[in-house]
Design a protein around this motif. Structure first.
Motif, PDB file in Angstrom:
ATOM      1  N   ASP A   5     -30.034  31.700  51.309  1.00 21.14           N
ATOM      2  CA  ASP A   5     -30.642  32.431  50.196  1.00 21.14           C
ATOM      3  C   ASP A   5     -31.211  31.455  49.165  1.00 21.14           C
ATOM      4  OD1 ASP A   5     -30.246  35.017  51.101  1.00 21.14           O
ATOM      5  OD2 ASP A   5     -28.265  35.193  50.181  1.00 21.14           O
ATOM      6  N   ILE A   6     -30.399  30.452  48.768  1.00 20.30           N
ATOM      7  CA  ILE A   6     -30.803  29.514  47.721  1.00 20.30           C
ATOM      8  C   ILE A   6     -30.740  28.091  48.268  1.00 20.30           C
ATOM      9  CG2 ILE A   6     -30.437  28.756  45.346  1.00 20.30           C
ATOM     10  CD1 ILE A   6     -30.933  31.769  45.608  1.00 20.30           C
ATOM     11  N   ALA A   7     -31.815  27.348  48.095  1.00 21.72           N
ATOM     12  CA  ALA A   7     -31.818  25.918  48.397  1.00 21.72           C
ATOM     13  C   ALA A   7     -32.025  25.157  47.095  1.00 21.72           C
ATOM     14  CB  ALA A   7     -32.916  25.573  49.400  1.00 21.72           C
ATOM     15  N   ILE A   8     -31.105  24.276  46.775  1.00 19.50           N
ATOM     16  CA  ILE A   8     -31.176  23.484  45.553  1.00 19.50           C
ATOM     17  C   ILE A   8     -31.604  22.070  45.936  1.00 19.50           C
ATOM     18  CG2 ILE A   8     -29.911  22.602  43.562  1.00 19.50           C
ATOM     19  CD1 ILE A   8     -27.926  24.922  43.950  1.00 19.50           C
ATOM     20  N   ILE A   9     -32.709  21.614  45.364  1.00 22.04           N
ATOM     21  CA  ILE A   9     -33.192  20.261  45.612  1.00 22.04           C
ATOM     22  C   ILE A   9     -32.835  19.411  44.400  1.00 22.04           C
ATOM     23  CG2 ILE A   9     -35.203  18.808  46.034  1.00 22.04           C
ATOM     24  CD1 ILE A   9     -36.565  21.192  47.334  1.00 22.04           C
ATOM     25  N   VAL A 142     -36.068  28.501  46.089  1.00 19.59           N
ATOM     26  CA  VAL A 142     -35.810  27.073  45.925  1.00 19.59           C
ATOM     27  C   VAL A 142     -35.613  26.793  44.436  1.00 19.59           C
ATOM     28  CG1 VAL A 142     -36.775  24.747  46.087  1.00 19.59           C
ATOM     29  CG2 VAL A 142     -37.075  26.356  47.974  1.00 19.59           C
ATOM     30  N   MET A 143     -34.511  26.130  44.119  1.00 16.32           N
ATOM     31  CA  MET A 143     -34.248  25.670  42.756  1.00 16.32           C
ATOM     32  C   MET A 143     -34.552  24.178  42.723  1.00 16.32           C
ATOM     33  SD  MET A 143     -30.683  25.725  40.527  1.00 16.32           S
ATOM     34  CE  MET A 143     -30.345  27.407  41.014  1.00 16.32           C
ATOM     35  N   LEU A 144     -35.554  23.803  41.948  1.00 18.08           N
ATOM     36  CA  LEU A 144     -35.940  22.399  41.838  1.00 18.08           C
ATOM     37  C   LEU A 144     -35.193  21.797  40.652  1.00 18.08           C
ATOM     38  CD1 LEU A 144     -37.766  20.525  43.448  1.00 18.08           C
ATOM     39  CD2 LEU A 144     -39.579  20.960  41.792  1.00 18.08           C
ATOM     40  N   ALA A 145     -34.281  20.866  40.961  1.00 15.76           N
ATOM     41  CA  ALA A 145     -33.424  20.262  39.938  1.00 15.76           C
ATOM     42  C   ALA A 145     -33.401  18.750  40.132  1.00 15.76           C
ATOM     43  CB  ALA A 145     -32.016  20.838  40.029  1.00 15.76           C
ATOM     44  N   ASN A 146     -34.570  18.185  40.421  1.00 10.19           N
ATOM     45  CA  ASN A 146     -34.650  16.766  40.772  1.00 10.19           C
ATOM     46  C   ASN A 146     -35.213  15.899  39.663  1.00 10.19           C
ATOM     47  OD1 ASN A 146     -37.244  17.743  40.951  1.00 10.19           O
ATOM     48  ND2 ASN A 146     -37.729  16.728  42.888  1.00 10.19           N
ATOM     49  N   GLY A 147     -35.056  16.299  38.425  1.00  7.55           N
ATOM     50  CA  GLY A 147     -35.375  15.459  37.289  1.00  7.55           C
ATOM     51  C   GLY A 147     -36.819  15.016  37.232  1.00  7.55           C
ATOM     52  N   LEU A 148     -37.020  13.699  37.099  1.00  3.82           N
ATOM     53  CA  LEU A 148     -38.358  13.155  36.919  1.00  3.82           C
ATOM     54  C   LEU A 148     -39.160  13.027  38.199  1.00  3.82           C
ATOM     55  CD1 LEU A 148     -38.189  10.193  34.349  1.00  3.82           C
ATOM     56  CD2 LEU A 148     -39.410  12.345  34.138  1.00  3.82           C
ATOM     57  N   ASN A 149     -38.542  13.208  39.350  1.00  2.72           N
ATOM     58  CA  ASN A 149     -39.268  13.041  40.608  1.00  2.72           C
ATOM     59  C   ASN A 149     -40.453  14.002  40.662  1.00  2.72           C
ATOM     60  OD1 ASN A 149     -37.463  11.094  41.574  1.00  2.72           O
ATOM     61  ND2 ASN A 149     -36.047  12.670  42.283  1.00  2.72           N
ATOM     62  N   VAL A 150     -41.624  13.461  40.935  1.00  6.85           N
ATOM     63  CA  VAL A 150     -42.850  14.245  40.787  1.00  6.85           C
ATOM     64  C   VAL A 150     -43.501  14.634  42.108  1.00  6.85           C
ATOM     65  CG1 VAL A 150     -43.335  13.207  38.552  1.00  6.85           C
ATOM     66  CG2 VAL A 150     -44.288  12.163  40.615  1.00  6.85           C
ATOM     67  N   GLY A 151     -43.033  14.070  43.240  1.00  6.88           N
ATOM     68  CA  GLY A 151     -43.725  14.278  44.500  1.00  6.88           C
ATOM     69  C   GLY A 151     -43.894  15.735  44.879  1.00  6.88           C
TER      70      GLY A 151
END
Length: 409
Positions: A5-9, A142-151
């Motif tokens: 259901d949820i993917a956290i990056i 998708v929960m994007l929790a990867n800080g400054l990573n911009v890719g």
């Protein structure tokens, strides 16, 4: 392909806290991060203040995590004068220790994948993540929790708006007393002596057996002062805060000096289906203002307790659904409060107009009065929160004024 259901990056503070909360709610979740154990990183080094700690406790994991922190009374000083000895809800813990403690609270039902997300495609129904180990994840959200990573954000065309480039610089190092075994204070927040130094404050606090220092400055990344600090750290600091040693005594700076410039920015993910940005992946805060952890805990609490259960209760994950999180009044109030505090704190530190000069002296007088009243049992500390209210506490439970080093990257 794995389905969830949820993917956290991203498995930093926001991602790991969300994984723990969702796992406890029995929501199918996968946490994706390249590090099995979070490595040393110069970000949050303490949680402080009644309101910030209470926000962490609302996640349901704060009590267990904070047992690993070092707790200390905080002294307040300026102009070489001790102003107050404040009973403090200040919990000192380095960022990697904090994140790894949060990860220990993630239930076994949450799958953890040690890999990097290399590509991401979104739709109103399901999202596809390709990993560096060639696995593929299919998730409803998708929960994007990867800080400054911009890719990944660049792949999706998410635009970043810079609000204030190099708004502040955070500096971290260890300090040791010179010629004696220990410092005389448990923890200390020392405010700047002159606007020209562009230093809001330095805070010294124990983390286990070490005394850690976080220094905040408003300077450019190419300022010669930073080079001097690296070359002769104790001498440069003593020149900037000449009366600090009246409180600390002589000290040496040990080990590596870590310097992190902070840009204030916000990423515009409005209208993006199947994807939600949290923490610094959405917007940054100024560490000197100490609001970064507040933003993380508000983002994650609102998302995991309110929005995700509502979104999963019906089909689809279109942009209109996701927009309800960004429009959440509690989240928006916190974001606006954090941004306003960042600029206000810089002005009260560096501005020389009569208004800001009076503001600095008002703060100094307030701390002095509170310190005088505290032994009489009459000290009252008002800690304003982002909703515009104030939480008050008596001298027996007053919270610390010092700000935590928030994650800014």
């Amino acid at each position: 392909m794995r389905y969830t259901d949820i993917a956290i990056i991203g498995g930093g503070l926001s991602g790991s806290t969300a994984a723990a909360m969702l796992g406890r709610a029995s929501i199918s979740t996968v946490l994706i991060d390249p590090h099995a154990s979070y490595p040393a990183d110069f970000r949050v080094e303490k949680l402080s203040g009644h309101v910030q700690v209470e926000r962490f406790l609302k996640t349901g994991i704060g009590e267990s995590v904070l047992r690993r922190a070092t707790f200390a009374e905080n002294w307040i000083a300026r102009f070489g004068r001790l102003l107050d000895k404040a009973p403090s809800r200040q919990f000192n813990i380095l960022y990697d220790s904090l994140v790894n403690a949060v990860r220990d609270e993630i239930p076994a039902g949450v799958e953890r994948i040690c890999a990097k997300a290399v590509s991401l495609s979104t739709s109103p129904e399901r999202q596809k993540i390709t990993l560096s180990n060639e696995e593929t994840i299919s998730a409803r959200l998708v929960m994007l929790a990867n800080g400054l990573n911009v890719g990944l954000r660049h792949q999706l065309g998410i635009a970043r708006k810079i609000i204030s480039a190099c708004h502040s610089i955070s500096i971290g190092f260890d300090v040791v007393p010179a010629g004696r075994n220990s410092f005389d204070f448990p923890a200390l927040t020392y405010f700047s002596e002159r606007p020209s130094d562009r230093i809001p404050y330095i805070t010294l606090f124990p983390t286990g057996p070490r005394m850690r220092a976080n220094l905040f400055v408003y300077r450019g990344v190419d300022d010669p002062w930073l080079r001097e600090l690296r070359r002769a750290p104790a001498e440069t600091l003593n020149a900037a805060l000449p009366r600090l040693k009246r409180i600390t005594g002589a000290f040496d700076i040990a080990g590596e000096i870590k310097i992190r410039p902070v840009d204030l920015y916000v990423n515009d993910a409005s209208g993006q289906p199947g994807l939600v940005l949290v923490g610094d992946a959405f917007s940054t805060s100024c560490p000197a203002a100490g609001t970064g952890c507040d933003k993380v805990f508000i983002d994650v609490e609102r998302l995991c307790n309110v929005h995700i259960p509502e979104w999963l209760a019906s089909d689809g994950m279109d942009g209109a659904k996701i927009a309800t999180f960004y429009a959440d009044p509690v989240k928006r109030a916190c974001d606006e409060w954090s941004a306003a505090k960042a600029f206000e704190f810089r002005s009260v530190t560096t501005a020389t107009s009569p208004y800001w000069t009076a503001h600095r002296w008002a703060r100094f007088i307030a701390w002095t009065v509170q310190g005088l009243l505290r032994p009489l049992g009459g000290a009252i500390h008002l800690e304003p929160n982002f909703l515009g209210h104030a939480s008050s506490s008596s001298s027996s439970s007053s919270s610390s004024s010092s700000s935590s080093l928030s994650s800014s990257a």
